[in-house]
Design an enzyme around this catalytic site. Structure first.
Site, PDB file in Angstrom:
ATOM      1  N   THR B 145       0.812  -1.206   0.000  1.00 29.23           N
ATOM      2  CA  THR B 145       0.000   0.000   0.000  1.00 29.23           C
ATOM      3  C   THR B 145       0.853   1.268   0.000  1.00 29.23           C
ATOM      4  O   THR B 145       1.716   1.434   0.864  1.00 29.23           O
ATOM      5  CB  THR B 145      -0.913  -0.010   1.253  1.00 29.23           C
ATOM      6  OG1 THR B 145      -1.682  -1.209   1.229  1.00 29.23           O
ATOM      7  CG2 THR B 145      -1.839   1.195   1.270  1.00 29.23           C
ATOM      8  N   GLU B 146       0.587   2.138  -0.964  1.00 29.86           N
ATOM      9  CA  GLU B 146       1.271   3.437  -1.079  1.00 29.86           C
ATOM     10  C   GLU B 146       2.798   3.288  -1.124  1.00 29.86           C
ATOM     11  O   GLU B 146       3.535   4.146  -0.667  1.00 29.86           O
ATOM     12  CB  GLU B 146       0.865   4.374   0.075  1.00 29.86           C
ATOM     13  CG  GLU B 146      -0.645   4.525   0.262  1.00 29.86           C
ATOM     14  CD  GLU B 146      -1.317   5.371  -0.817  1.00 29.86           C
ATOM     15  OE1 GLU B 146      -0.599   5.920  -1.665  1.00 29.86           O
ATOM     16  OE2 GLU B 146      -2.556   5.443  -0.812  1.00 29.86           O
ATOM     17  N   LEU B 147       3.239   2.188  -1.666  1.00 30.52           N
ATOM     18  CA  LEU B 147       4.677   1.861  -1.783  1.00 30.52           C
ATOM     19  C   LEU B 147       5.395   1.858  -0.436  1.00 30.52           C
ATOM     20  O   LEU B 147       6.582   2.168  -0.350  1.00 30.52           O
ATOM     21  CB  LEU B 147       5.399   2.805  -2.760  1.00 30.52           C
ATOM     22  CG  LEU B 147       4.932   2.810  -4.211  1.00 30.52           C
ATOM     23  CD1 LEU B 147       6.015   3.361  -5.123  1.00 30.52           C
ATOM     24  CD2 LEU B 147       4.494   1.457  -4.704  1.00 30.52           C
TER      25      LEU B 147
END
Lengths: 431, 431
Positions: B145-147
């Protein structure tokens, strides 16, 4: 070195009596201004031993009968008779009465009565308008020979002498708007006070409202020239100590301020009723006096929550501090709040504050919880959330603390000095 | 022979409705179906449908030389299936070209890796199954998630059997090195880390329509020359961005679609350049150096850390409390409870609570469906309270030791309302 400017200032409630009131704001500002300018403050009444460092404080109650005679025995002559052309038609001998131009007949006789030594017991009680007029007469006579560079008056109570002195001397006039008749009485305000405010805004060289919210009212309701308006948000004096409070069981929600329709006490009571349905272990304090106090007491009784409400009437600062240090939440559902210093005072005690969108203080407390004053459901939901959820409480308090660190009277005084400077520059350019 | 690796993130959360405290105990529908449907419809029309159409055309036009990768959250796919099947079909059409790769992620676009490794593994598996079902692919590359990324996660993902993991190319960790090579975590054996080239990615994702940008307006031709300038100084240019860049963040009239239409042609005009999917990129190049990320990083805001989702008291409390329900939720064995709970793990809920930018929180505000971070928090906490109460109500029979299998189920039937949201059906179908 630039010569320090002499400011002739007019205040009303001094020393400050009412928390969050006009007196607190005037006091905070002039104390901070004293670093940069010579301030002479004219007030209706002073009490022995009340002094502010570097401020010359004159209570009109201290002028003796023999001095009054001297003052009014000589015809004062204007020192600088050069006036902007727009005011020429209003220049006349001192005996012409500025206030009478739009004065209610009731006060006309009063206005022409013989001058008496100034006596004032209650600043806000009784016939305030008579006191305001008498304040003007004596203040003008007392100050007209003074040497000053600028006139600065706080709210309608003190506008008259400042306007009069501008007419006589041509010195720049700054009016500071802490609240308007529109805020106090609502939409249908079209009375003598409103008219006085309108005239003052017209005559002033600069209008300093305490918020953009109030600035907009000046423009929209009074037709003030937007270019004359320079908002200066109030500051606050940091609290040095906190009262050691005894915590009690359950929640404590506080409203403080005048109990008048402007402050929205009825919304507070209605929201409280909803909160109590879900959080019965909650108590509410309504601290303050006002014409709706009895109505509110009756209202809480009639909806069956009288046992959850405390009405303290007016509280002095010490008592108020004690209350705030016990409180879990502060609410200010004002219909129209020019600033709302009391919200800052509450925030200083590290409790979350709920304020209405229609308040000036919302402009300096971006992290406060904001609600439409008449949205009772939302207000109740916010109260419950702030009481129930520690994450919200902490987030609001953290955000407000960050804001508070930047809200100072020094900043406020600096901005007022800029207003003075801009007026002097404008005057110099003309000469 | 450098290649371009495009990866696009597709995600839509289940936004919570304005769930009031007064709804607790009576309303068990926490999600704003209307709003979610409306957003999905809007973004489908502005972005997903036209961009997918264009991508399909480009893939056909370039005869296998234009390749792209997607990471689509499970809940976005669920919503497509329920409300916008044409979008799902268009992704299936893209999958059928053989030029499109799908990336593994957490089904609920959650922060589970930080709070529950068990739940994290479940969500990755659940997502993997859904990708297989819709696109008949077994993801070989993972993105969190979100890198969000660190060394420990890289190892964890390696142990789950993935070939590569996607992360931000954070300046402070690259320390002057180029993101245009394959790296690995110091503790990893074979898993490769693909680092985002944020400069070239953000030129498209953030700066494209910024009229104050010195390169505005950016043409496909100019952009291709920037890409080509990497020749000799890198092996892969990883362009990672939200898919909503096309048509939603950068509006159609900005020329973003025209840019996308011609960019591959200009890039491929240089014979040394090609496009690769994420797993092709990982397979094509060896590890050149170690990328050492001890603390979690992300691709969000200027900080590239987790402060958009965690760190303020509301975020910390909300996320800690929702994960505390994990055991109870699974113990209930109830699909509705499990589904609601998992949807509440989605990172967006905590993003909406961010207060980092009271003054200039434009980015966060743009993406938030609520008036304030306080509202986001309050609705979340209220909905969670209801879920928690429901869970407790079915727990009691368990504690009494009565028929552990049957007793709770009976209560569950009562607690689940007859009509259900589409999302729940989707979950049931996906199993």
């Amino acid at each position: 070195m630039v010569k320090r400017k002499k400011v002739l200032m007019f205040g009303w409630e001094f020393p400050p009596e009412i928390s969050g009131g006009l007196g607190v704001a005037t006091f905070g500002l002039c104390q901070a201004l004293a670093h940069d300018a010579d301030v002479k403050m004219i007030i209706p009444k002073n009490v022995p031993n009340f002094k502010i460092e570097n401020i010359e404080l004159v209570g009109l109650n201290s002028i003796k009968p023999e001095d009054i005679e001297v003052l009014f025995g000589t015809e004062p002559t204007p020192k600088i008779p050069i006036l902007p052309s727009s005011f020429k038609q209003t220049i006349g001998p001192y005996s012409s009465v500025l206030a009478s131009e739009f004065l209610d007949q009731t006060y006309y006789e009063y206005y022409n009565a013989a001058i008496q030594p100034f006596e004032i017991e209650e600043l806000y009680g009784g016939d305030v308008i008579s006191k305001v007029i008498e304040f003007e007469k004596i203040a003008v006579a007392y100050c007209v020979k003074d040497d000053f560079d600028i006139l600065h008056a706080h709210d309608w109570l003190t506008f008259l002498p400042a306007m009069r002195l501008k007419m006589i001397t041509g010195k720049p006039l700054v009016i500071h708007i802490h609240s308007t008749e529109f805020d106090r009485t609502g939409v249908e305000s079209n009375n003598w006070v409103f008219e006085l405010e309108r005239r003052a805004m017209e005559m002033a060289d600069c209008i300093i409202p305490v918020s953009n919210y109030t600035g907009d009212i000046c423009v929209q309701k009074y037709g003030a020239n937007p270019q004359k308006i320079k908002t200066v948000h109030n500051g606050i004096i940091p609290i040095t100590h906190k009262v050691d409070a005894k915590r009690r069981k359950g929640n404590l929600v506080v409203y403080f301020g005048r109990v008048t329709q402007q402050k929205g006490p009825d919304y507070f009571v209605e929201a409280a009723k909803k909160v109590l349905d879900y959080l019965p272990d909650t108590k509410f304090v309504m601290a303050g006096a006002g014409d709706l106090l009895e109505t509110m007491i009756l209202k809480t009784a009639s909806i069956g929550i009288g046992d959850k409400f405390y009405f303290t009437n007016f509280l002095n600062k010490d008592k108020l501090n004690e209350l705030l240090s016990k409180a879990d939440l502060y609410c200010m559902p004002s219909k129209s709040e020019p600033f709302g210093l009391s919200a800052l005072e509450a925030a200083q005690f590290g409790i979350p504050v709920i304020i209405s969108h229609t308040s000036g203080v919302a402009e300096v407390l971006p992290g406060a919880i904001k609600v439409d004053f008449d949205d009772v459901d939302k207000l109740a939901a916010y109260m419950i959330a702030a009481l129930n959820f520690s994450g919200l409480r902490q987030a609001v308090v953290n955000a407000d603390n960050t804001s508070l660190s930047q809200i100072t009277w020094e900043k406020c005084a600096g901005e007022v000095m800029q207003v003075y400077e801009s007026l002097f520059n404008a005057t110099n350019n003309i000469c | 022979m450098p290649s371009i690796c495009f990866y696009f993130q597709v995600h839509q959360p289940y936004r919570l409705k304005e769930y009031s405290y007064f709804d607790i105990g009576s309303d068990h529908q926490y999600f704003d179906d209307l709003k979610n449907l409306e957003v999905l419809k809007k973004v489908s029309e502005k972005c997903y449908l036209p961009t997918n159409k264009l991508m399909l055309e480009l893939i056909k036009e370039h005869k296998g030389k234009f390749k792209i990768s997607y990471s689509i959250s499970g809940i976005a796919l669920e919503q497509f299936e329920a409300w916008q099947p044409d979008v799902l079909q268009s992704f299936k059409d893209l999958a059928a070209t053989g030029c499109v790769e799908f990336i593994a992620e957490t089904y609920y676009h959650s922060l589970a890796y930080i709070f529950s490794k068990e739940e994290f593994k479940k969500q990755v598996e659940q997502h993997r199954n859904l990708i297989k079902k819709h696109f008949n692919q077994e993801p070989k590359v993972f993105r969190n998630t979100e890198l969000q990324y660190n060394n420990e996660l890289a190892k964890f993902i390696e142990d789950l059997g993935y070939d590569a993991i996607i992360c931000e190319g954070v300046d402070r960790l690259l320390n002057g090195r180029s993101p245009n090579f394959i790296y690995k975590a110091p503790n990893a054996h074979k898993i490769k880390s693909l680092l985002k080239n944020y400069k070239l990615s953000d030129d498209i994702a953030f700066r494209f329509s910024d009229q104050n940008w010195s390169e505005f307006p950016l043409s496909a031709e100019t952009y291709a020359t920037w890409v080509h300038s990497v020749a000799g100084m890198g092996e892969t240019i990883n362009l990672f961005m939200d898919y909503e860049t096309f048509g939603e963040h950068q509006w159609e009239h900005s020329g973003i679609f025209e840019f996308l239409r011609y960019m591959p042609t200009y890039v491929l005009a240089h014979k040394d350049f090609s496009f690769k999917t994420v797993s092709e990129t990982a397979a094509a190049y060896p590890v050149r150096d170690v990328y050492d990320a001890h603390h979690l990083t992300s691709w969000a805001d200027t900080e590239r850390d987790l402060s958009a989702w965690l760190g303020n008291p509301m975020q910390d409390e909300a996320i800690a409390k929702i994960y505390q329900l994990e055991q109870q939720v699974y113990a209930s064995g109830d699909v509705t409870f499990i589904d609601s709970w998992k949807k509440m793990l989605t990172s967006d809920h905590f993003y909406y609570m961010c207060t980092k930018y009271w003054a200039d929180g434009d980015v966060h505000k743009y993406f938030s469906p609520y008036d304030s971070p306080y509202d986001a928090y309050i609705y979340f906490m209220n909905a969670m309270s209801d879920l928690s109460i429901q869970l407790k109500s079915i727990e009691k029979p368990l504690n009494k030791g009565v028929g552990k299998e049957t007793a709770p189920k009976k209560t569950v039937v009562k607690a689940v309302p007859a009509k259900k949201v589409a999302g729940k059906k989707a979950v049931a179908k996906s199993k």
